[in-house]
Design a protein around this motif. Sequence first.
Motif, mmCIF file in Angstrom:
data_model
loop_
_atom_site.group_PDB
_atom_site.id
_atom_site.type_symbol
_atom_site.label_atom_id
_atom_site.label_comp_id
_atom_site.label_asym_id
_atom_site.label_seq_id
_atom_site.Cartn_x
_atom_site.Cartn_y
_atom_site.Cartn_z
ATOM 1 N N ASP A 150 0.765 -0.959 -0.073
ATOM 2 C CA ASP A 150 -0.239 0.024 0.060
ATOM 3 C C ASP A 150 0.320 1.478 0.142
ATOM 4 O O ASP A 150 0.248 2.451 -0.572
ATOM 5 C CB ASP A 150 -1.377 0.060 1.105
ATOM 6 N N THR A 151 1.636 1.180 0.751
ATOM 7 C CA THR A 151 3.075 2.253 0.773
ATOM 8 C C THR A 151 4.542 1.773 0.597
ATOM 9 O O THR A 151 4.022 0.700 0.810
ATOM 10 C CB THR A 151 2.430 2.632 1.847
ATOM 11 N N ALA A 152 5.595 2.682 0.484
ATOM 12 C CA ALA A 152 6.933 2.810 0.056
ATOM 13 C C ALA A 152 6.984 2.138 1.702
ATOM 14 O O ALA A 152 7.915 1.207 1.614
ATOM 15 C CB ALA A 152 7.004 3.905 -0.041
ATOM 16 N N ALA A 153 6.718 2.829 2.370
ATOM 17 C CA ALA A 153 7.014 1.769 3.607
ATOM 18 C C ALA A 153 6.478 0.636 3.880
ATOM 19 O O ALA A 153 7.176 0.036 4.549
ATOM 20 C CB ALA A 153 6.561 2.928 4.770
ATOM 21 N N ARG A 186 15.588 3.682 -0.721
ATOM 22 C CA ARG A 186 15.040 4.550 -1.396
ATOM 23 C C ARG A 186 14.679 3.939 -2.052
ATOM 24 O O ARG A 186 14.826 2.760 -3.088
ATOM 25 C CB ARG A 186 16.033 5.926 -1.562
ATOM 26 N N VAL A 187 12.633 4.276 -2.775
ATOM 27 C CA VAL A 187 11.800 4.233 -3.512
ATOM 28 C C VAL A 187 11.100 4.976 -4.966
ATOM 29 O O VAL A 187 11.097 5.772 -3.824
ATOM 30 C CB VAL A 187 11.209 3.051 -2.542
ATOM 31 N N PRO A 214 2.306 3.055 -7.444
ATOM 32 C CA PRO A 214 3.678 4.428 -6.586
ATOM 33 C C PRO A 214 4.179 5.314 -6.697
ATOM 34 O O PRO A 214 4.497 5.279 -6.625
ATOM 35 C CB PRO A 214 4.899 2.287 -6.732
ATOM 36 N N THR A 215 3.473 5.204 -8.476
ATOM 37 C CA THR A 215 3.678 7.121 -8.113
ATOM 38 C C THR A 215 2.309 8.500 -7.867
ATOM 39 O O THR A 215 2.389 8.811 -8.153
ATOM 40 C CB THR A 215 3.000 7.497 -10.039
ATOM 41 N N SER A 216 1.460 7.521 -6.839
ATOM 42 C CA SER A 216 0.490 8.166 -6.222
ATOM 43 C C SER A 216 1.355 8.647 -5.533
ATOM 44 O O SER A 216 2.776 8.076 -4.415
ATOM 45 C CB SER A 216 -0.598 7.253 -5.888
ATOM 46 N N ALA A 217 0.582 10.005 -4.355
ATOM 47 C CA ALA A 217 1.241 10.843 -3.509
ATOM 48 C C ALA A 217 1.332 9.787 -2.382
ATOM 49 O O ALA A 217 2.192 10.382 -1.335
ATOM 50 C CB ALA A 217 0.724 12.056 -3.480
ATOM 51 N N PHE A 267 1.604 6.898 -1.774
ATOM 52 C CA PHE A 267 2.126 5.518 -1.565
ATOM 53 C C PHE A 267 3.769 6.057 -0.686
ATOM 54 O O PHE A 267 4.607 5.953 0.104
ATOM 55 C CB PHE A 267 2.567 5.043 -2.962
ATOM 56 N N GLY A 268 4.115 7.860 -1.518
ATOM 57 C CA GLY A 268 5.391 7.795 -0.657
ATOM 58 C C GLY A 268 6.424 7.732 -1.315
ATOM 59 O O GLY A 268 7.434 7.674 -0.707
ATOM 60 N N ALA A 269 6.587 7.101 -2.461
ATOM 61 C CA ALA A 269 8.062 6.799 -3.420
ATOM 62 C C ALA A 269 8.320 8.216 -3.960
ATOM 63 O O ALA A 269 7.723 9.188 -3.764
ATOM 64 C CB ALA A 269 7.539 5.802 -4.791
#
Length: 351
Positions: A272-275, A282-283, A310-313, A315-317
């Motif tokens: 769901d998120t980079a974390a 780093r993602v 992954p490009t959505s805000a 997601f956090g990458a």
Amino acid sequence: MRRFARTLVTAAVAVTLVGGTAGWASGDSQAAVTGPPPGTAAWRADTAYGRSLPDPVTAAPREVAAFFAGLDDTARRRLLRSHPLVVGNLDGAPLPLRYEANRLAVVATGEARYASLAAPDRRILAFDPRGRGQVAEVFGDLEHAEHVSVIVPGSDNDAAGYDARRKPTTGPAGMARALREATGTGTGGSVAVIAWIGYTTPVGVGLDAADGRLARAGAVRLARFTAGLDAVGAPDPVLFCHSYGSVVCGLAARHTDARDIVAFGSPGMRADTAAALRTGARVWAARGPSDWIADVPNVEFAGIGHGADPTSAAFGARRVPAADVQGHTGYFAAGTRSLAAFAAIAKGEVR
């Protein structure tokens, strides 16, 4: 109830749309090639040194590296001649030994579709002829590189079609060449790039591309491959993960020592998120404005679909500029902002 129905419809659409680089063709179900390479039984039975050889399945790459470090050149060469497919695919074995072993293994297949891989100037780091075939090739001097990048591709990639004619800068080898050229020579240290087709990729667009079965098998192999790089002293790699390859990278993320993970043209990374990838890397994420992957619903339901964009805000990458990228495979095209950014990440210039 309506929300549940919409989710079902979206999941059905995902089955139809999610795929790799082949466009809108239907896909055929693939059997994942897993387990040790051909010739492992003979390798395990070889007691020429009065003890068992490191097992390709259970021995960690660092154990493999330590084993070969204790052999003289004569013993190493005997092993590569006797067991080329095992040595060539044995993560942790010395790099020059693997290159030579794979050259012998390619020639031994006697298959014209692989013949070009045996050329003297090729550095083939892995070769497995089972199924559609798997291959990894090094561009640059991996033994002395200060920075290493690994291209992890998506659908419709295999050893059989690896050297087929393609548009420049597309396909795993084209991407690897383009990235290495973009890094320059002597600037920011030497860079080696590996085109890695070390897993069974989906074919076309179908259920294989929409679910995670092949990606899960690929993630295990990618994690061991990166452990093998570490075992021979290579720097922590940057993973450049295209399309379905980003699903593989997402599942492998917490099991690798990657410095950076770059997802581009991604249908999702099964997080769901980079974390949530649980990695110290780093993602990064990139998607061009005309990339058809944007039409793939970012859902995961009953194992179908690969989750958040992954490009959505949310997601956090970190975002990679890609406004000038054309289509699904144009991220490494000369002059694009994405290629320039990729090169800077590969050289470790971005903090």
